[in-house]
Design an enzyme around this catalytic site. Structure first.
Site, mmCIF file in Angstrom:
data_model
loop_
_atom_site.group_PDB
_atom_site.id
_atom_site.type_symbol
_atom_site.label_atom_id
_atom_site.label_comp_id
_atom_site.label_asym_id
_atom_site.label_seq_id
_atom_site.Cartn_x
_atom_site.Cartn_y
_atom_site.Cartn_z
ATOM 1 N N ALA A 48 0.841 -1.200 0.000
ATOM 2 C CA ALA A 48 0.000 0.000 0.000
ATOM 3 C C ALA A 48 0.873 1.246 0.000
ATOM 4 C CB ALA A 48 -0.930 -0.022 1.207
ATOM 5 N N GLU A 115 -6.403 12.371 -2.086
ATOM 6 C CA GLU A 115 -6.591 11.405 -3.177
ATOM 7 C C GLU A 115 -7.965 11.613 -3.806
ATOM 8 O OE1 GLU A 115 -3.757 7.641 -2.076
ATOM 9 O OE2 GLU A 115 -5.711 7.635 -1.140
ATOM 10 N N HIS A 243 -7.152 0.436 -10.817
ATOM 11 C CA HIS A 243 -6.428 1.656 -10.473
ATOM 12 C C HIS A 243 -6.045 2.339 -11.779
ATOM 13 C CE1 HIS A 243 -3.688 4.494 -8.695
ATOM 14 N NE2 HIS A 243 -4.079 4.095 -7.490
ATOM 15 N N ARG A 289 -11.936 7.137 -8.674
ATOM 16 C CA ARG A 289 -11.110 6.230 -9.458
ATOM 17 C C ARG A 289 -11.811 5.602 -10.657
ATOM 18 N NH1 ARG A 289 -7.774 2.810 -5.236
ATOM 19 N NH2 ARG A 289 -6.720 4.761 -4.779
ATOM 20 N N HIS A 350 -7.094 -3.718 -9.261
ATOM 21 C CA HIS A 350 -6.467 -3.244 -8.024
ATOM 22 C C HIS A 350 -7.150 -3.737 -6.752
ATOM 23 C CE1 HIS A 350 -4.166 -0.527 -5.520
ATOM 24 N NE2 HIS A 350 -5.250 0.108 -5.108
ATOM 25 N N ARG A 385 -14.922 1.778 -4.125
ATOM 26 C CA ARG A 385 -14.221 2.143 -2.883
ATOM 27 C C ARG A 385 -13.560 3.512 -3.013
ATOM 28 N NH1 ARG A 385 -8.625 1.434 -1.112
ATOM 29 N NH2 ARG A 385 -8.256 0.714 -3.225
ATOM 30 N N LEU A 391 -7.479 0.142 4.028
ATOM 31 C CA LEU A 391 -6.671 -0.109 5.233
ATOM 32 C C LEU A 391 -7.480 0.306 6.463
ATOM 33 C CD1 LEU A 391 -3.079 0.972 4.106
ATOM 34 C CD2 LEU A 391 -3.849 -1.327 4.701
#
Ligand code: FAD
Ligand code: SIN
Length: 531
Positions: A48, A115, A243, A289, A350, A385, A391
């Site tokens: 990660a 992000e 990704h 994403r 990903h 996501r 995480l």
């Protein structure tokens, strides 16, 4: 009891963030065995980069983080679960820091990255090696705990359930129980029977099901496949996250170029030199994403190009090297100086947003079986996501399910009548070529037919081919002694089947599932795909 039979209070399958944080927290209440198929640190966690999303700044709020998660999830998140996990985030970060993890800081406070899909800077990180820092810190504590044994190069083959007691389990029944797992000890070349009061499935993702992936080779979806065979409920497997930016180079194995690079101002250009993201979304390079990956896919297909460019070279060289030391040095190994040159990038598989259906405390539909991390579907991610929420989920649910497991363990015992693994009548596999050929074929089928953009025709083609691979592999499996390669292939086929089946059920485009035959988001389809 023979050497191949063992019993523990808590059996943990997988040694990433989810499995380790669970193991540490239950270890004060009983014996723990962590089974892991490679060396302990080999996991998605270890690689990660970007970080862990959590509200750590007074200018941010839980409400903001919840809203961003729900927006990315495109109507399929479970809002209650989102609130719980996002709400517990700051506590988990503090716990990691208290226990020795060192994250990037500036002027005495945590440096928070940005992000795609996040309205605020809220990514706690250790430069671009966050996973390594988290994994090392958890492993350190695991190694010190006297109640935990770490079993490296042990491969979990099957969950042990009522089925192994000779009881017929036909459909999803609320009363299936898990009694542990059959585990292949690679060093001893033997299958061991591990009996447990509580089994935690924390085997991570399934990126290897696709030809191009950011995931390491261990990510073959074993946990979802085992749970599916044990008749656990599995949810939302159509939502595979690609990704947008991995290094385009023959030898780079889809090395990830973190979204945090765009968070610090990198721009995307097509091969013609045009900055294209604004044509697709007002948030440009920082759109969620799914949107960025689809935009790149479209640029590649319409222009006939093999990659796009990611450019951070306008930033001062020292800034780039300090923030992204791992990416800088890895790209340099391939002859690309990212402080001076554009980076050639393409999307790759990903993250598995779907998984074994659980509540926010890790409870699956099978008694005494918990699941946590990428293998599980809690309802946090919905149809897509939000970056760096995984995480977070692994740590929060790891903790919550530990509390649940300790409680459950007080009223459960071991079932000694469970038979040992029976491989009588099997022979050593000779046709090794079948395993590697079928793995390659499967990965290519999934990449070509079940990728970023789907179609009814391609899904149907993929289904027929996967069915054939399934038939061949099952015959081979029944005749052969246990081999990890063959078991992984079997698991990858099961995952591919689940993705295709779920994608065929969803007759709309939502989040990561984009199918031009059904281009609209349909309110009536706003439900989980449960198998
Ligand atoms: P993992 O960390 O993958 O651990 C799974 C464990 O199970 C491994 O030890 C594996 O060997 C073991 N295992 C698997 N099958 C078996 C079996 N049959 N028997 C025994 N053991 C088995 N998420 C973020 O939130 N932020 C990020 O910045 C981020 N960056 C990422 C970068 C990369 C390159 C990748 C690949 C993923 C990234 N992710 C990120 C996603 C995140 O890393 C994972 O979702 C998360 O680490 C999953 O943790 P886990 O414990 O569930 O699984
Ligand atoms: C990245 O660093 O871009 C990966 C973050 C994530 O997958 O959450």
């Amino acid at each position: 009891m023979s050497k191949t039979r063992q019993q523990v209070d808590f059996l943990v399958l997988g040694s990433g963030a989810a499995g380790l944080s669970f193991a540490i927290q239950v270890a004060d209440f009983g014996s723990v065995a962590v089974v892991t198929k490679d060396s302990a640190s080999e996991s998605n966690t270890q690689y990660a980069q970007g970080g862990i999303a959590a509200v750590m700044d007074a200018a941010d709020s839980i409400e903001n983080h919840v809203r961003d998660t729900l927006t990315a999830g495109a109507g399929l998140c479970d809002e209650k679960v989102v609130r719980t996990i996002v709400g517990d985030g700051p506590t988990e970060i503090k716990r990691l820091i208290d226990e020795g993890a060192v994250f990037s800081s500036s002027n005495g406070s945590l440096h928070l990255g940005r992000e795609g899909g996040h309205g605020k800077s809220r990514i706690v990180h250790a430069a671009d090696s966050t996973g390594e820092v988290v994994e090392e810190s958890l492993l350190e504590r695991v190694k010190k705990h006297p109640n935990i044994q770490m079993l490296e190069h042990h491969f979990a083959l099957e969950l042990i359930t009522d089925h192994h007691l000779g009881q017929h389990v036909s459909k999803v029944r609320p009363d299936i129980k898990c009694f542990g797992a059959y585990v292949y000890n690679e060093g001893a070349d033997a299958v061991e029977t591990w009996l447990a009061k509580i089994t935690m499935l924390a085997t991570g993702g399934a990126g290897q099901v696709y030809l191009h992936t950011t995931n390491p080779s261990v990510a073959t979806g074993d946990g979802v496949a085992m749970a599916y065979r044990a008749k656990a409920r599995v949810a939302n497997m159509e939502f595979v996250q690609f990704h947008p930016t991995t290094l385009f180079h023959d030898e780079a194995k889809s090395f990830l170029i973190s979204e945090a690079v765009r968070g610090e101002g990198a721009i995307l250009l097509n091969k013609g030199g045009n900055r294209f993201m604004a044509d697709y979304d007002p948030r440009g390079e920082l759109a969620p994403r799914d949107i960025v990956a689809r935009a790149i896919d479209n640029e590649l297909k319409t222009r006939g190009d093999d990659h796009v460019w990611l450019d951070i070279s306008h930033k001062p060289s020292a800034f780039v090297q300090t923030h992204f030391p791992r990416i800088y040095s890895r790209c340099l190994e391939f002859g690309i100086d990212i402080t001076k040159e554009k980076i050639p990038v393409v999307p790759a598989a990903h993250y598995m947003c779907g998984g074994v259906f659980t509540d926010v405390n890790g409870q699956t539909s099978i008694e005494h079986l918990l699941a946590c991390g990428e293998v599980a579907y809690t309802g946090l991610h919905g149809a897509n996501r939000l970056a760096s929420n995984s995480l977070l989920e692994a740590l929060v649910v790891g903790h919550r399910s530990a509390v649940r497991a300790v409680e459950l363990s007080k009223t459960s015992g071991w079932r000694h009548e469970i038979p040992d693994w029976d491989d009588s009548g099997t022979i050593h596999p000779v046709e090794w070529i079948l395993i590697s050929h079928n793995k390659d074929e499967l990965r290519r089928i999934m990449w070509d037919y079940v990728g970023i953009v789907r179609s009814t025709l391609r899904l149907e083609r993929a289904r027929r081919r996967i069915d054939l691979l399934h038939e061949e592999t099952e015959v081979f499996y029944r005749r052969s002694r246990v081999s990890i390669g063959l078991c992984e292939l079997r698991n990858m086929i099961a995952v591919a089947h689940l993705v295709i089946r779920s994608a065929s059920i969803r007759r709309e485009s939502r989040g990561l599932h984009y199918i031009p035959d059904f281009p609209e988001l349909v309110e009536n389809e706003r439900r989980m795909t449960l198998i």
